[in-house]
Design a protein around this motif. Structure first.
Motif, PDB file in Angstrom:
ATOM      1  N   ALA A  24      -8.520  35.817  38.901  1.00 15.96           N
ATOM      2  CA  ALA A  24      -8.188  36.552  40.042  1.00 15.96           C
ATOM      3  C   ALA A  24      -9.012  36.529  41.266  1.00 15.96           C
ATOM      4  CB  ALA A  24      -7.981  37.964  39.681  1.00 15.96           C
ATOM      5  N   ARG A  25     -10.485  36.591  40.872  1.00 13.53           N
ATOM      6  CA  ARG A  25     -11.350  36.561  41.961  1.00 13.53           C
ATOM      7  C   ARG A  25     -11.170  35.023  42.794  1.00 13.53           C
ATOM      8  NH1 ARG A  25     -14.752  38.947  38.111  1.00 13.53           N
ATOM      9  NH2 ARG A  25     -15.562  37.357  37.491  1.00 13.53           N
ATOM     10  N   ARG A  26     -11.122  33.939  41.751  1.00 11.00           N
ATOM     11  CA  ARG A  26     -10.918  32.765  42.496  1.00 11.00           C
ATOM     12  C   ARG A  26      -9.763  32.361  43.319  1.00 11.00           C
ATOM     13  NH1 ARG A  26     -12.433  27.492  38.792  1.00 11.00           N
ATOM     14  NH2 ARG A  26     -14.407  28.710  39.054  1.00 11.00           N
ATOM     15  N   LEU A  27      -8.667  33.164  42.970  1.00  9.85           N
ATOM     16  CA  LEU A  27      -7.328  32.857  43.713  1.00  9.85           C
ATOM     17  C   LEU A  27      -7.737  33.600  45.080  1.00  9.85           C
ATOM     18  CD1 LEU A  27      -4.575  33.900  41.237  1.00  9.85           C
ATOM     19  CD2 LEU A  27      -4.985  31.384  42.428  1.00  9.85           C
ATOM     20  N   ALA A  28      -8.449  34.941  45.011  1.00 11.01           N
ATOM     21  CA  ALA A  28      -8.535  35.710  46.171  1.00 11.01           C
ATOM     22  C   ALA A  28      -9.510  35.085  47.069  1.00 11.01           C
ATOM     23  CB  ALA A  28      -9.080  37.115  45.671  1.00 11.01           C
ATOM     24  N   ASP A  29     -10.398  34.578  46.502  1.00  6.01           N
ATOM     25  CA  ASP A  29     -11.652  33.875  47.190  1.00  6.01           C
ATOM     26  C   ASP A  29     -11.311  32.496  48.083  1.00  6.01           C
ATOM     27  OD1 ASP A  29     -13.512  35.663  46.344  1.00  6.01           O
ATOM     28  OD2 ASP A  29     -14.447  34.606  45.049  1.00  6.01           O
ATOM     29  N   HIS A  30     -10.329  32.240  47.603  1.00  7.05           N
ATOM     30  CA  HIS A  30      -9.841  30.542  48.143  1.00  7.05           C
ATOM     31  C   HIS A  30      -8.601  30.899  48.899  1.00  7.05           C
ATOM     32  CE1 HIS A  30     -13.090  28.068  46.423  1.00  7.05           C
ATOM     33  NE2 HIS A  30     -12.833  28.818  45.568  1.00  7.05           N
ATOM     34  N   HIS A  31      -8.046  32.083  48.850  1.00  3.68           N
ATOM     35  CA  HIS A  31      -6.789  32.411  49.708  1.00  3.68           C
ATOM     36  C   HIS A  31      -5.772  31.427  49.145  1.00  3.68           C
ATOM     37  CE1 HIS A  31      -9.379  34.990  52.334  1.00  3.68           C
ATOM     38  NE2 HIS A  31      -9.976  33.778  52.413  1.00  3.68           N
ATOM     39  N   ILE A  32      -5.332  31.423  47.988  1.00  2.00           N
ATOM     40  CA  ILE A  32      -4.356  30.695  47.344  1.00  2.00           C
ATOM     41  C   ILE A  32      -3.699  31.695  46.362  1.00  2.00           C
ATOM     42  CG2 ILE A  32      -5.422  28.332  47.600  1.00  2.00           C
ATOM     43  CD1 ILE A  32      -6.546  28.683  44.613  1.00  2.00           C
ATOM     44  N   SER A  33      -2.517  31.275  46.144  1.00  3.08           N
ATOM     45  CA  SER A  33      -1.630  31.968  45.281  1.00  3.08           C
ATOM     46  C   SER A  33      -1.576  31.490  43.887  1.00  3.08           C
ATOM     47  CB  SER A  33      -0.259  32.245  45.901  1.00  3.08           C
ATOM     48  OG  SER A  33       0.676  30.968  46.167  1.00  3.08           O
ATOM     49  N   GLY A  34      -1.993  30.254  43.567  1.00  5.54           N
ATOM     50  CA  GLY A  34      -1.594  29.663  42.161  1.00  5.54           C
ATOM     51  C   GLY A  34      -2.845  28.341  42.189  1.00  5.54           C
ATOM     52  N   MET A  35      -2.998  27.910  40.841  1.00  7.26           N
ATOM     53  CA  MET A  35      -3.786  26.623  40.845  1.00  7.26           C
ATOM     54  C   MET A  35      -3.600  26.171  39.502  1.00  7.26           C
ATOM     55  SD  MET A  35      -7.377  28.953  40.340  1.00  7.26           S
ATOM     56  CE  MET A  35      -7.503  30.302  39.088  1.00  7.26           C
ATOM     57  N   PRO A  36      -3.733  24.790  39.431  1.00  8.96           N
ATOM     58  CA  PRO A  36      -3.660  24.255  38.072  1.00  8.96           C
ATOM     59  C   PRO A  36      -4.722  24.433  37.178  1.00  8.96           C
ATOM     60  CG  PRO A  36      -3.352  22.671  39.872  1.00  8.96           C
ATOM     61  CD  PRO A  36      -4.026  24.104  40.437  1.00  8.96           C
ATOM     62  N   VAL A  37      -4.135  24.519  35.808  1.00 11.07           N
ATOM     63  CA  VAL A  37      -5.250  24.742  34.720  1.00 11.07           C
ATOM     64  C   VAL A  37      -5.365  23.360  33.944  1.00 11.07           C
ATOM     65  CG1 VAL A  37      -5.468  25.959  32.599  1.00 11.07           C
ATOM     66  CG2 VAL A  37      -4.234  26.904  34.150  1.00 11.07           C
ATOM     67  N   VAL A  38      -6.800  23.078  33.716  1.00  8.29           N
ATOM     68  CA  VAL A  38      -7.250  21.801  33.338  1.00  8.29           C
ATOM     69  C   VAL A  38      -7.938  21.730  32.065  1.00  8.29           C
ATOM     70  CG1 VAL A  38      -6.992  20.532  35.562  1.00  8.29           C
ATOM     71  CG2 VAL A  38      -9.072  21.530  34.801  1.00  8.29           C
ATOM     72  N   ASP A  39      -7.863  20.755  31.318  1.00 13.79           N
ATOM     73  CA  ASP A  39      -8.733  20.784  30.091  1.00 13.79           C
ATOM     74  C   ASP A  39     -10.045  20.142  30.361  1.00 13.79           C
ATOM     75  OD1 ASP A  39      -8.243  18.119  30.286  1.00 13.79           O
ATOM     76  OD2 ASP A  39      -6.890  17.877  28.502  1.00 13.79           O
TER      77      ASP A  39
END
Length: 229
Positions: A24-39
């Motif tokens: 949640a912090r990463r989404l808020a800090d970068h002003h984005i609403s979604g991000m890929p999940v990687v291994d």
């Protein structure tokens, strides 16, 4: 233009063992609403969005308590999945693992179609299975804003403008015939009968889209109104 021309890179990503709060912090800090999940190898295995974090027990925003008989009718699979969404501690608990992706050479028209048809806000870009970028709706809007209006050298005569307007409407069921389009000193006069306001709007936009047109004057009317050319 293609995905490679407008995609965002490098991509902000998450991992399955990232906590919900950290995501949640990463989404808020970068002003984005979604991000890929990687291994661990950087391969995309899912995507997490603000929507996945919307209903959370910590915030008191969990799903509204339903009548017991609705719970009884629901499958235990659905009930368990809802509980995990609201109480899971890690990104791996709440992410979507079925992800639509594109390649770097896909045209913007196809990207827009995918975003609209799938009701999604972003789509990852993969090359040989590796995540190299992401295209969101905002990327498409920025691409549109970067375009300059077509340059016009002012060398068009009225006959050329008339022909170009008729060609622009060619094949459209709402288009006007050539006899209904008149051009004088770069000013377009549109005459004819339309059935809806939307048809009139489309005809005007078609005329305005032709470089060299100075102004458009609409004399379009609805059925039952007498007109004289």
């Amino acid at each position: 233009m293609r995905a490679l021309d407008i995609m965002t890179t490098p991509v902000i990503t998450a991992t399955t063992d990232m906590t919900i709060q950290a995501a949640a912090r990463r989404l808020a800090d970068h002003h984005i609403s979604g991000m890929p999940v990687v291994d661990a190898d950087g391969k995309m295995i899912g995507i997490v969005s603000a929507g996945d974090l919307l209903h959370r027990a910590e915030l008191g925003t969990g799903a509204k308590r339903r009548p017991w008989w609705l719970d009884w009718l629901s499958s235990t699979r659905d009930l368990a999945a809802t509980y995990v969404k609201e109480h899971g501690h890690f990104v791996g608990d709440v992410m979507k693992d079925r992800v639509i992706s594109i390649t770097e050479d896909i045209p913007l028209k196809e990207i827009a179609d995918i975003l609209e048809r799938r009701h999604i806000k972003r789509v990852p870009v993969l090359k040989d299975g590796a995540l190299i970028g992401i295209v969101s709706r905002s990327n498409l809007i920025r691409a549109l804003g970067s375009l300059e209006p077509p340059h016009d050298d002012g060398s068009h005569d009225d006959a050329e403008l008339r022909a170009a307007i008729v060609l622009e409407m060619h094949g459209q069921r709402w288009g006007l015939p050539k006899g209904s389009v008149l051009v004088k000193d770069g000013v377009v006069h549109l005459w004819g009968v339309i059935n809806t306001e939307e048809e009139g709007h489309a005809i005007r936009v078609a005329a305005e889209s032709v470089p060299g047109v100075r102004r458009v004057e609409s004399h379009l009317v609805y059925p039952g109104v007498n007109i004289s050319l």
